[in-house]
Scaffold this active site. Structure first.
Site, PDB file in Angstrom:
ATOM      1  N   HIS A  58      20.045  23.610  39.852  1.00 19.05           N
ATOM      2  CA  HIS A  58      20.514  23.210  38.341  1.00 19.05           C
ATOM      3  C   HIS A  58      21.584  22.011  38.753  1.00 19.05           C
ATOM      4  O   HIS A  58      22.617  22.045  38.756  1.00 19.05           O
ATOM      5  CB  HIS A  58      21.582  24.438  37.581  1.00 19.05           C
ATOM      6  CG  HIS A  58      21.849  24.209  36.417  1.00 19.05           C
ATOM      7  ND1 HIS A  58      22.141  25.052  35.808  1.00 19.05           N
ATOM      8  CD2 HIS A  58      22.061  23.182  35.863  1.00 19.05           C
ATOM      9  CE1 HIS A  58      22.690  24.867  34.415  1.00 19.05           C
ATOM     10  NE2 HIS A  58      22.454  23.161  34.587  1.00 19.05           N
ATOM     11  N   HIS A 115      21.282  17.936  36.670  1.00 22.51           N
ATOM     12  CA  HIS A 115      20.674  16.916  35.852  1.00 22.51           C
ATOM     13  C   HIS A 115      20.804  15.427  36.394  1.00 22.51           C
ATOM     14  O   HIS A 115      21.887  15.097  36.675  1.00 22.51           O
ATOM     15  CB  HIS A 115      21.396  17.062  34.344  1.00 22.51           C
ATOM     16  CG  HIS A 115      21.428  18.437  33.906  1.00 22.51           C
ATOM     17  ND1 HIS A 115      20.642  18.473  32.766  1.00 22.51           N
ATOM     18  CD2 HIS A 115      22.197  19.521  33.957  1.00 22.51           C
ATOM     19  CE1 HIS A 115      20.822  19.968  32.286  1.00 22.51           C
ATOM     20  NE2 HIS A 115      21.893  20.424  33.223  1.00 22.51           N
ATOM     21  N   HIS A 171      18.580  26.598  29.552  1.00 15.62           N
ATOM     22  CA  HIS A 171      19.974  26.795  29.556  1.00 15.62           C
ATOM     23  C   HIS A 171      20.348  27.986  28.230  1.00 15.62           C
ATOM     24  O   HIS A 171      19.754  27.611  27.231  1.00 15.62           O
ATOM     25  CB  HIS A 171      20.720  25.702  28.972  1.00 15.62           C
ATOM     26  CG  HIS A 171      20.970  24.519  30.213  1.00 15.62           C
ATOM     27  ND1 HIS A 171      19.703  23.959  30.836  1.00 15.62           N
ATOM     28  CD2 HIS A 171      21.936  23.789  30.481  1.00 15.62           C
ATOM     29  CE1 HIS A 171      20.349  23.259  31.590  1.00 15.62           C
ATOM     30  NE2 HIS A 171      21.501  22.935  31.587  1.00 15.62           N
ATOM     31  N   GLU A 207      25.866  29.536  28.011  1.00  8.25           N
ATOM     32  CA  GLU A 207      26.778  28.436  28.706  1.00  8.25           C
ATOM     33  C   GLU A 207      27.947  28.618  27.590  1.00  8.25           C
ATOM     34  O   GLU A 207      29.106  29.220  27.936  1.00  8.25           O
ATOM     35  CB  GLU A 207      26.260  27.226  28.764  1.00  8.25           C
ATOM     36  CG  GLU A 207      27.035  26.337  29.299  1.00  8.25           C
ATOM     37  CD  GLU A 207      26.731  24.676  29.317  1.00  8.25           C
ATOM     38  OE1 GLU A 207      25.703  24.520  28.612  1.00  8.25           O
ATOM     39  OE2 GLU A 207      27.257  23.875  30.105  1.00  8.25           O
ATOM     40  N   ASP A 213      25.325  20.924  38.361  1.00  9.81           N
ATOM     41  CA  ASP A 213      25.241  20.595  36.828  1.00  9.81           C
ATOM     42  C   ASP A 213      25.299  19.086  36.659  1.00  9.81           C
ATOM     43  O   ASP A 213      23.911  18.573  36.510  1.00  9.81           O
ATOM     44  CB  ASP A 213      25.906  21.446  35.993  1.00  9.81           C
ATOM     45  CG  ASP A 213      25.756  21.459  34.422  1.00  9.81           C
ATOM     46  OD1 ASP A 213      24.712  21.286  34.345  1.00  9.81           O
ATOM     47  OD2 ASP A 213      26.347  22.072  33.745  1.00  9.81           O
ATOM     48  N   ASP A 214      26.206  18.578  36.429  1.00  2.28           N
ATOM     49  CA  ASP A 214      26.348  17.017  36.301  1.00  2.28           C
ATOM     50  C   ASP A 214      27.606  16.798  37.325  1.00  2.28           C
ATOM     51  O   ASP A 214      28.612  16.288  36.980  1.00  2.28           O
ATOM     52  CB  ASP A 214      26.809  16.793  34.895  1.00  2.28           C
ATOM     53  CG  ASP A 214      25.645  17.355  33.943  1.00  2.28           C
ATOM     54  OD1 ASP A 214      24.593  16.671  33.782  1.00  2.28           O
ATOM     55  OD2 ASP A 214      25.814  18.499  33.353  1.00  2.28           O
TER      56      ASP A 214
HETATM   57  N1  ADE Z   1      23.041  18.427  29.886  1.00  7.18           N
HETATM   58  C1  ADE Z   1      23.482  18.114  30.893  1.00  7.18           C
HETATM   59  N2  ADE Z   1      24.322  19.132  31.386  1.00  7.18           N
HETATM   60  C2  ADE Z   1      24.306  20.094  30.634  1.00  7.18           C
HETATM   61  C3  ADE Z   1      24.836  21.437  30.372  1.00  7.18           C
HETATM   62  N3  ADE Z   1      25.950  21.759  31.063  1.00  7.18           N
HETATM   63  N4  ADE Z   1      24.574  21.967  29.523  1.00  7.18           N
HETATM   64  C4  ADE Z   1      23.619  21.750  28.519  1.00  7.18           C
HETATM   65  N5  ADE Z   1      23.034  20.530  28.715  1.00  7.18           N
HETATM   66  C5  ADE Z   1      23.328  19.739  29.460  1.00  7.18           C
HETATM   67 ZN    ZN Z   2      22.955  22.273  32.969  1.00  6.93          ZN
END
Ligand code: ADE
Ligand code: ZN
Length: 338
Positions: free
Chosen positions: A18, A20, A198, A201, A279-280
């Site tokens: 996971h 992006h 997703h 969350e 994630d990011d």
């Molecule tokens: N796009 C990038 N990060 C995300 C996240 N944590 N939740 C939903 N969309 C995303």
């Molecule tokens: Zn994500």
């Protein structure tokens, strides 16, 4: 000398499921690409940009994330982005990465679908050769946009299906339930594309049910709100549906007030198949091993917990069974030496 549990977990081979790719854009690279492409970023400096990474919720993050992506224009930009991520992943002993990309973020700005895919794929190919990191690409549909836009994106992807290994669903969760994308996911399943989404969350457990029942996903991205629904926990446990949990993301986006209150340990104790992911990472304070260290500091998992998390990361990956078995054998060998 006995190594700390954190050091053991950081050193173990693992898969990241996971991440992006647009969320791996570090401020330094964002500024370098802005200059190269003559794009103006609404921040005076790298430090000013980094200082803007204070988020109230998912949407406040997404606003900054989509603005950052505006510097990505050419094939080489996507190459540089993915190459930088793979170097960081390799340093964290990630041997396999399943990487989300958001084509709509780029095609909406006039960047052709092929430019995005060519740049990412070339970096992934070189990453395997130079770093030994294997990878897969997962195309994500943006859920804040209409389903018709997702169908148009799928249409653009059709000539390249051999290069895309799955589809996902991301962006603003609240108010955009999985049911909105039931038809496009049905089409993806006809095309034999593995599906993930997703869910849970920020959104309620009902969205996780929908992702399972309507989209028929094989993994849930995040899914941390599953614990609010006992029947759902039983369903996820019985079907061994993996949850790709992203601890630093959840704290940064205020899903949990701090890491001590994160429910990762409770998810594990409930018998769920859990992985730990970044994630990011450019926005949330780090890559996989930064997540591991933050979790370990706050929740004090055992080495056996981490071994199980790494094993699950391989079992839940999209690769063929012999490859998964080889990685799991490497993991077992690593722990045999500990
Ligand atoms: N796009 C990038 N990060 C995300 C996240 N944590 N939740 C939903 N969309 C995303
Ligand atoms: Zn994500």
């Amino acid at each position: 000398m006995t190594r700390s549990v954190a050091a053991i977990a950081c050193g173990m081979p693992k898969a990241e499921l996971h991440v992006h790719i647009e969320g791996t854009l570090e401020p330094e690279l964002a500024f370098a690409l802005a200059e190269r492409n003559a794009v103006r970023l609404p921040y005076a400096s790298v430090d000013a940009l980094r200082a803007a990474y204070e988020f109230q919720d998912l949407q406040s993050f997404l606003d900054v994330y989509y603005a950052g992506a505006s510097v990505l224009l050419h094939e080489q930009d996507f190459y540089d982005l993915a190459q930088a991520y793979l170097r960081r992943a390799a340093a964290d002993h990630v041997v396999h990465a399943e990487i989300f990309f958001d084509p709509q973020t780029h095609t909406a700005r006039g960047v052709p679908f092929e430019v995005v895919l060519d740049g990412l794929e070339r970096a992934l190919h070189d990453g395997l050769r130079a770093l030994g990191v294997s990878s897969r690409l997962i195309l994500c549909f943006l859920r804040h946009l209409p389903e018709a836009d997702a169908f148009a994106t799928l249409e653009q992807a059709l000539p390249h299906l051999g290069r895309i290994h799955g589809v996902g669903l991301d962006s603003s969760e609240r108010g955009h339930p999985p049911s909105k994308f039931e038809r496009v996911f049905a089409r993806c399943r006809e095309l034999e594309l593995p599906c993930v989404a997703h869910a849970g969350e920020e959104g309620p457990p009902a969205y996780i049910w929908e992702a399972l029942d309507l989209l028929q996903v094989r993994r849930i991205d995040h899914g941390v709100r599953a614990l609010e629904d006992e029947r759902l926990v039983e369903r996820l446990r019985a079907a061994r549906i993996p949850l790709t949990v992203c601890p630093l993301s959840n704290v940064k986006l205020r899903v949990f007030p701090d890491m001590r209150r994160h429910n990762l340990k409770r998810l594990l104790d409930a018998g769920l198949a859990v992985t730990v992911n970044s994630d990011d990472p450019a926005y949330f304070g780090g890559y996989v091993n930064d997540n591991i260290r933050a979790v370990q500091d706050a929740l004090d998992l055992s080495a056996a917990d981490w071994r199980r998390i790494a094993r699950t990361s391989f079992e839940a990956s999209l690769v063929d069974e012999p490859t998964r078995a080889r990685w799991i054998a490497d993991l077992d060998a690593y722990f045999a030496r500990k």
